[in-house]
Scaffold this motif. Structure first.
Motif, PDB file in Angstrom:
ATOM      1  N   GLY A 250       0.810  -1.208   0.000  1.00 55.51           N
ATOM      2  CA  GLY A 250       0.000   0.000   0.000  1.00 55.51           C
ATOM      3  C   GLY A 250       0.843   1.258   0.000  1.00 55.51           C
ATOM      4  N   ALA A 251       1.916   1.259   0.794  1.00 55.25           N
ATOM      5  CA  ALA A 251       2.773   2.448   0.870  1.00 55.25           C
ATOM      6  C   ALA A 251       3.409   2.758  -0.476  1.00 55.25           C
ATOM      7  CB  ALA A 251       3.850   2.236   1.928  1.00 55.25           C
ATOM      8  N   ILE A 252       3.834   1.715  -1.202  1.00 58.37           N
ATOM      9  CA  ILE A 252       4.496   1.938  -2.496  1.00 58.37           C
ATOM     10  C   ILE A 252       3.479   2.292  -3.570  1.00 58.37           C
ATOM     11  CG2 ILE A 252       5.874   0.836  -4.301  1.00 58.37           C
ATOM     12  CD1 ILE A 252       7.076  -0.906  -2.043  1.00 58.37           C
ATOM     13  N   SER A 253       2.359   1.577  -3.614  1.00 64.94           N
ATOM     14  CA  SER A 253       1.387   1.807  -4.684  1.00 64.94           C
ATOM     15  C   SER A 253       0.706   3.163  -4.565  1.00 64.94           C
ATOM     16  CB  SER A 253       0.335   0.700  -4.684  1.00 64.94           C
ATOM     17  OG  SER A 253      -0.410   0.721  -3.480  1.00 64.94           O
ATOM     18  N   GLU A 254       0.738   3.766  -3.384  1.00 64.28           N
ATOM     19  CA  GLU A 254       0.110   5.079  -3.187  1.00 64.28           C
ATOM     20  C   GLU A 254       1.128   6.221  -3.286  1.00 64.28           C
ATOM     21  OE1 GLU A 254      -1.853   4.859   0.534  1.00 64.28           O
ATOM     22  OE2 GLU A 254      -3.220   3.250  -0.090  1.00 64.28           O
ATOM     23  N   SER A 255       2.326   5.909  -3.782  1.00 55.71           N
ATOM     24  CA  SER A 255       3.383   6.918  -3.795  1.00 55.71           C
ATOM     25  C   SER A 255       3.420   7.760  -5.068  1.00 55.71           C
ATOM     26  CB  SER A 255       4.745   6.227  -3.612  1.00 55.71           C
ATOM     27  OG  SER A 255       5.013   5.365  -4.711  1.00 55.71           O
ATOM     28  N   GLY A 256       2.569   7.449  -6.050  1.00 56.59           N
ATOM     29  CA  GLY A 256       2.583   8.214  -7.304  1.00 56.59           C
ATOM     30  C   GLY A 256       2.068   9.625  -7.100  1.00 56.59           C
ATOM     31  N   LEU A 257       2.845  10.633  -7.513  1.00 48.81           N
ATOM     32  CA  LEU A 257       2.454  12.038  -7.381  1.00 48.81           C
ATOM     33  C   LEU A 257       2.317  12.656  -8.768  1.00 48.81           C
ATOM     34  CD1 LEU A 257       4.828  13.125  -4.462  1.00 48.81           C
ATOM     35  CD2 LEU A 257       2.408  12.493  -4.321  1.00 48.81           C
ATOM     36  N   VAL A 258       1.200  13.318  -9.016  1.00 48.59           N
ATOM     37  CA  VAL A 258       0.939  13.944 -10.315  1.00 48.59           C
ATOM     38  C   VAL A 258       0.437  15.356 -10.066  1.00 48.59           C
ATOM     39  CG1 VAL A 258      -0.455  13.842 -12.418  1.00 48.59           C
ATOM     40  CG2 VAL A 258       0.392  11.728 -11.381  1.00 48.59           C
ATOM     41  N   SER A 259       0.938  16.323 -10.825  1.00 50.01           N
ATOM     42  CA  SER A 259       0.524  17.720 -10.640  1.00 50.01           C
ATOM     43  C   SER A 259      -0.905  17.905 -11.129  1.00 50.01           C
ATOM     44  CB  SER A 259       1.451  18.659 -11.403  1.00 50.01           C
ATOM     45  OG  SER A 259       1.254  18.530 -12.808  1.00 50.01           O
ATOM     46  N   LEU A 260      -1.562  18.918 -10.569  1.00 45.08           N
ATOM     47  CA  LEU A 260      -2.933  19.209 -10.963  1.00 45.08           C
ATOM     48  C   LEU A 260      -2.991  19.677 -12.420  1.00 45.08           C
ATOM     49  CD1 LEU A 260      -5.846  19.284 -10.003  1.00 45.08           C
ATOM     50  CD2 LEU A 260      -5.488  21.634  -9.230  1.00 45.08           C
ATOM     51  N   THR A 261      -1.948  20.359 -12.892  1.00 42.07           N
ATOM     52  CA  THR A 261      -1.909  20.819 -14.286  1.00 42.07           C
ATOM     53  C   THR A 261      -1.917  19.627 -15.236  1.00 42.07           C
ATOM     54  OG1 THR A 261      -0.689  22.808 -13.665  1.00 42.07           O
ATOM     55  CG2 THR A 261      -0.605  22.134 -15.984  1.00 42.07           C
ATOM     56  N   THR A 262      -1.078  18.626 -14.938  1.00 45.53           N
ATOM     57  CA  THR A 262      -1.051  17.419 -15.764  1.00 45.53           C
ATOM     58  C   THR A 262      -2.395  16.702 -15.710  1.00 45.53           C
ATOM     59  OG1 THR A 262       1.314  17.153 -15.355  1.00 45.53           O
ATOM     60  CG2 THR A 262       0.104  15.205 -16.108  1.00 45.53           C
ATOM     61  N   ALA A 263      -2.949  16.607 -14.510  1.00 51.33           N
ATOM     62  CA  ALA A 263      -4.251  15.942 -14.363  1.00 51.33           C
ATOM     63  C   ALA A 263      -5.330  16.677 -15.163  1.00 51.33           C
ATOM     64  CB  ALA A 263      -4.634  15.874 -12.887  1.00 51.33           C
ATOM     65  N   ARG A 264      -5.276  18.018 -15.173  1.00 48.34           N
ATOM     66  CA  ARG A 264      -6.265  18.803 -15.917  1.00 48.34           C
ATOM     67  C   ARG A 264      -6.181  18.493 -17.413  1.00 48.34           C
ATOM     68  NH1 ARG A 264      -4.689  23.487 -14.402  1.00 48.34           N
ATOM     69  NH2 ARG A 264      -6.076  23.568 -12.597  1.00 48.34           N
ATOM     70  N   GLN A 265      -4.967  18.410 -17.927  1.00 53.01           N
ATOM     71  CA  GLN A 265      -4.800  18.104 -19.353  1.00 53.01           C
ATOM     72  C   GLN A 265      -5.351  16.719 -19.688  1.00 53.01           C
ATOM     73  OE1 GLN A 265      -0.583  18.597 -19.780  1.00 53.01           O
ATOM     74  NE2 GLN A 265      -0.679  20.831 -19.995  1.00 53.01           N
ATOM     75  N   PHE A 266      -5.059  15.747 -18.826  1.00 57.17           N
ATOM     76  CA  PHE A 266      -5.586  14.405 -19.054  1.00 57.17           C
ATOM     77  C   PHE A 266      -7.109  14.380 -18.962  1.00 57.17           C
ATOM     78  CE2 PHE A 266      -1.353  12.810 -18.932  1.00 57.17           C
ATOM     79  CZ  PHE A 266      -1.408  11.515 -19.428  1.00 57.17           C
ATOM     80  N   ALA A 267      -7.657  15.084 -17.982  1.00 50.05           N
ATOM     81  CA  ALA A 267      -9.110  15.102 -17.816  1.00 50.05           C
ATOM     82  C   ALA A 267      -9.793  15.713 -19.031  1.00 50.05           C
ATOM     83  CB  ALA A 267      -9.471  15.865 -16.541  1.00 50.05           C
ATOM     84  N   GLN A 268      -9.203  16.769 -19.571  1.00 50.33           N
ATOM     85  CA  GLN A 268      -9.781  17.403 -20.760  1.00 50.33           C
ATOM     86  C   GLN A 268      -9.730  16.462 -21.956  1.00 50.33           C
ATOM     87  OE1 GLN A 268      -7.444  20.994 -20.946  1.00 50.33           O
ATOM     88  NE2 GLN A 268      -8.850  22.146 -19.607  1.00 50.33           N
ATOM     89  N   GLN A 269      -8.612  15.729 -22.079  1.00 55.04           N
ATOM     90  CA  GLN A 269      -8.511  14.778 -23.180  1.00 55.04           C
ATOM     91  C   GLN A 269      -9.529  13.649 -23.027  1.00 55.04           C
ATOM     92  OE1 GLN A 269      -6.519  14.687 -26.041  1.00 55.04           O
ATOM     93  NE2 GLN A 269      -6.320  16.841 -25.469  1.00 55.04           N
ATOM     94  N   ARG A 270      -9.715  13.185 -21.803  1.00 55.14           N
ATOM     95  CA  ARG A 270     -10.688  12.116 -21.576  1.00 55.14           C
ATOM     96  C   ARG A 270     -12.106  12.603 -21.853  1.00 55.14           C
ATOM     97  NH1 ARG A 270     -10.598   8.202 -16.410  1.00 55.14           N
ATOM     98  NH2 ARG A 270      -9.051   7.201 -17.737  1.00 55.14           N
ATOM     99  N   ALA A 271     -12.398  13.845 -21.507  1.00 54.83           N
ATOM    100  CA  ALA A 271     -13.750  14.374 -21.713  1.00 54.83           C
ATOM    101  C   ALA A 271     -14.014  14.748 -23.163  1.00 54.83           C
ATOM    102  CB  ALA A 271     -13.973  15.590 -20.811  1.00 54.83           C
ATOM    103  N   GLN A 272     -12.968  14.906 -23.959  1.00 57.78           N
ATOM    104  CA  GLN A 272     -13.149  15.311 -25.359  1.00 57.78           C
ATOM    105  C   GLN A 272     -14.072  14.329 -26.088  1.00 57.78           C
ATOM    106  OE1 GLN A 272     -10.295  14.606 -28.778  1.00 57.78           O
ATOM    107  NE2 GLN A 272      -9.741  16.736 -28.263  1.00 57.78           N
ATOM    108  N   GLN A 273     -14.953  14.884 -26.924  1.00 54.23           N
ATOM    109  CA  GLN A 273     -15.885  14.069 -27.695  1.00 54.23           C
ATOM    110  C   GLN A 273     -15.513  14.112 -29.184  1.00 54.23           C
ATOM    111  OE1 GLN A 273     -19.563  16.031 -26.619  1.00 54.23           O
ATOM    112  NE2 GLN A 273     -19.992  14.514 -25.022  1.00 54.23           N
ATOM    113  N   ARG A 274     -15.778  13.003 -29.837  1.00 55.97           N
ATOM    114  CA  ARG A 274     -15.578  12.956 -31.283  1.00 55.97           C
ATOM    115  C   ARG A 274     -16.841  12.394 -31.930  1.00 55.97           C
ATOM    116  NH1 ARG A 274      -9.148  11.789 -32.596  1.00 55.97           N
ATOM    117  NH2 ARG A 274      -8.403  13.444 -31.218  1.00 55.97           N
ATOM    118  N   GLU A 275     -17.248  13.071 -32.992  1.00 53.70           N
ATOM    119  CA  GLU A 275     -18.445  12.649 -33.712  1.00 53.70           C
ATOM    120  C   GLU A 275     -18.038  11.585 -34.736  1.00 53.70           C
ATOM    121  OE1 GLU A 275     -22.078  15.172 -35.302  1.00 53.70           O
ATOM    122  OE2 GLU A 275     -20.422  15.172 -36.762  1.00 53.70           O
TER     123      GLU A 275
END
Length: 629
Positions: A164-189
């Motif tokens: 648990g200690a190792i698997s929870e050690s990943g740190l990601v910036s909010l800016t990077t997360a925002r970019q990923f979230a926008q890409q995931r939310a993107q829609q394609r017709e």
């Protein structure tokens, strides 16, 4: 980038499924601690063996859990493939590696923490509270002493903490997360056209190809080893029918449990207590009685002032502030002298002095609530059922050892035990090493015993095995059918049809790929597409994962763009005509940050396990791993 996240998300799920499990979720699946002799070796980690017996036990336990989750949809063959066996062994190896790491680094779990985990585990609770009796019974049914089990649990808790200690050690910036979230939310017709395979009346596969397929895919045509058995079940349910309950026993149980059969009469009273200390002499008692008699005279002279008298004179701190009011109570809730006096009084009547261990009471009855009781005849069937079950449980406890001894001592037949305990010998067939169609036999320990050499070759009774609480089963093999392969002549028609289907599917996919290339050259042949729809990575609109991946890999700098993907029935072509960017809120950004952090933690865990493995000698016996048990 999203492919990377998806792959590592799957890795995380696999590793967590093997290693980070809630305490007791896999109760009884510790791989290392049982004493096993005469077994081969599947693998070794730093010189520590993983035996065939340990591996087999772990595999059977895994199948038992899956059977419980999937019910009738469970297919044992699907969960005993080479891939599944290899994945399970990798999990066991990882477990050993982490144990070695924890031991070297002196990582421990304290006694208080261990006790808390055990005490709060639902599997050991009854009525929402820890039950020592249930705890001991479950350990006994699994063959563990308390010391052994707690040692194993302590070890597993350390393992969970490390992972648990190792698997929870990943740190990601909010800016990077925002970019990923926008890409995931993107829609394609997209619009879709299917190129489906057409049935072939006869494929091009010749006799040699059909025979070659049969020879190289023997596992597909394997018929598993099967046995037919006869068996006895000694349990509370089996003994229940033969138990008898007399009317006298029923009436005694009714009288002793009146509160179960309705609402008994309740009475409300107020009282004034003139207390007498425990051990007081006669003089003190006489003085208290004289004082109580004076207060009783005042109460009878002015009943309406009873509450004020209680507030001023009662020595009961609980009721005096309320004017002596005790609320409603039923029989059995007050001391006997007080209860007998209260249930003799009429409404608003004041009692004589009532002496109890607390002193002298003056009681005024202020309310009567009539009881609503069911008669004995109304509840007689319910009482008799309960008494029969109690008798059956006692009889089972008395009979269990005799039953176990009898099926062992007269191992050539179940008839003596059936006659002694008035049980029916039952039969079942089509039983494999992994599963039985009869619930009573669908137990890993029992199946292992039935497929032992002694049971198959000598047709001897198995030992009496506890397959459920208060249930013992003994069985004996009456017929055995070894594993076999279906004859070529029997399956060659199936193979020919399957090869024809594969050929048709390959032709459809070839036509689809050619059509895709034509569309990419220009719009002249762009007809046949269905209605357009908006899809996103979070809302696939029924599209498969490969199709979705291709759609979001498409180069949208110039629209429309065309991509394709294999399907179960042929080939699908997708026209991407529009891109819609969606603004995401902070909640989704934070969620993506957590997900990416877990994926990063999975990478850390994978690297950690890789490092441990590089520092340890890990040997796998592939022949033993692939061996069917």
């Amino acid at each position: 980038m999203f492919d990377f996240v998806t792959k590592h998300k799957r890795l995380l799920q696999l590793i967590l499924a093997l290693l980070i499990v809630p305490p007791f979720a896999f109760f009884g699946i510790q791989w290392t601690q049982r004493d096993v002799t005469g077994t081969g070796e599947v693998a070794s980690v730093g010189g520590q063996k993983i035996t065939e017996q340990e591996f087999t036990d772990a595999l059977r336990r895994q199948q038992e859990r899956l059977r419980g989750m999937l019910g009738r949809n469970f297919d044992p063959a699907l969960f005993d493939s080479p891939g599944v066996r290899a994945e399970l062994l990798e999990g066991m190896i990882s477990q050993r590696l982490i144990e070695r790491f924890a031991t070297r680094n002196r990582l421990t779990v304290g006694d208080d923490q261990l006790r808390e985990v055990i005490a709060t585990s639902p599997v050991f609770q009854e009525g929402g509270r820890f039950s020592p009796q249930r705890y001991e019974a479950m350990l006994r049914s699994e063959g563990y002493s308390q010391q052994t089990f707690e040692t194993l649990q302590r070890r597993d808790m350390v393992t969970q903490q490390v992972v648990g200690a190792i698997s929870e050690s990943g740190l990601v910036s909010l800016t990077t997360a925002r970019q990923f979230a926008q890409q995931r939310a993107q829609q394609r017709e997209v619009a879709e056209v299917q190129v489906r395979s057409e049935p072939l009346t006869q494929g091009n596969a010749g006799a040699d190809a059909i025979r070659g397929f049969y020879d190289s895919n023997q596992a597909r045509f394997q018929v598993p080893e099967e046995i037919s058995v006869e068996y006895l079940v000694l349990g509370v349910d089996a003994l229940f029918a033969s138990e008898q309950v007399t009317e006298k026993e029923g009436r005694e149980a009714y009288s002793a449990n009146l509160t179960k059969y309705g609402d008994p009469e309740q009475r409300r009273a107020s009282h004034i207590l003139i207390a007498v200390k425990s051990g007081a002499g006669d003089a003190d008692k006489a003085k208290a009685r004289e004082r109580a008699a004076g207060i009783l005279a005042q109460a009878r002279k002015s009943p309406g002032g009873f509450a004020e008298l209680a507030k001023k004179n009662s020595n009961d701190p609980g009721s005096a502030p309320q004017g002596g009011d005790l609320g409603f109570f039923s029989r059995g809730m007050m001391v006997r002298p007080f209860e007998e006096a209260a249930f003799r009084l009429k409404q608003n009547e004041i009692s004589d002095l009532v002496e109890s261990d607390f002193g002298f009471h003056i009681i005024r009855l202020t309310g009567i609530k009539a009881g609503k009781m069911k008669s004995f005849d109304q509840v007689r069937p319910e009482i008799e059922q309960e008494l029969k079950r109690q008798k059956a449980a006692r009889r089972f406890a008395e009979s269990a050892e005799q039953f176990s001894n009898l099926v062992y001592e007269q191992a050539d037949s179940l008839a003596p035990a059936a006659e002694r305990f008035k049980l029916s010998v039952q039969r079942a067939s089509g039983i494999t090493r992994q599963a039985a169609s009869v619930t009573a036999l669908n137990n890993p320990k029992l199946l292992t015993a039935l497929f032992a050499d002694d049971a198959i070759k000598n047709r001897r009774n198995t030992e009496a095995i506890e397959t459920a609480p208060n249930t013992l089963v003994s069985a004996r093999v009456v017929a055995h059918k070894p594993a076999s392969v279906r004859p070529f002549e029997e399956v060659k028609g199936e193979i020919a049809r399957q090869l024809a289907q594969q050929e048709a599917l390959a032709l459809a996919r070839k036509r689809g790929a050619e059509r895709l290339q034509e569309l990419r050259k220009g719009p002249a042949s762009a007809g046949g597409f269905g209605a357009a729809k908006l899809v996103s990575r979070d809302n696939a609109q029924g599209l498969g994962s490969e199709a979705l991946a291709q759609i979001f890999r498409a180069d949208v700098s110039k629209l429309p763009a065309y991509v394709g993907a294999d399907t179960a029935s042929g080939y699908a072509i997708y026209r991407v005509s529009r891109v819609v960017d969606v603004k995401v809120d902070e909640t989704r950004e934070r969620g993506m940050q957590s997900e990416l952090g877990r994926s990063g933690g999975a990478q850390e865990l994978r690297a950690f396990l890789g490092g441990l493995r590089a520092d340890s000698s890990v040997d796998i016996n592939n022949a033993a791993l692939e061996k069917k048990n």
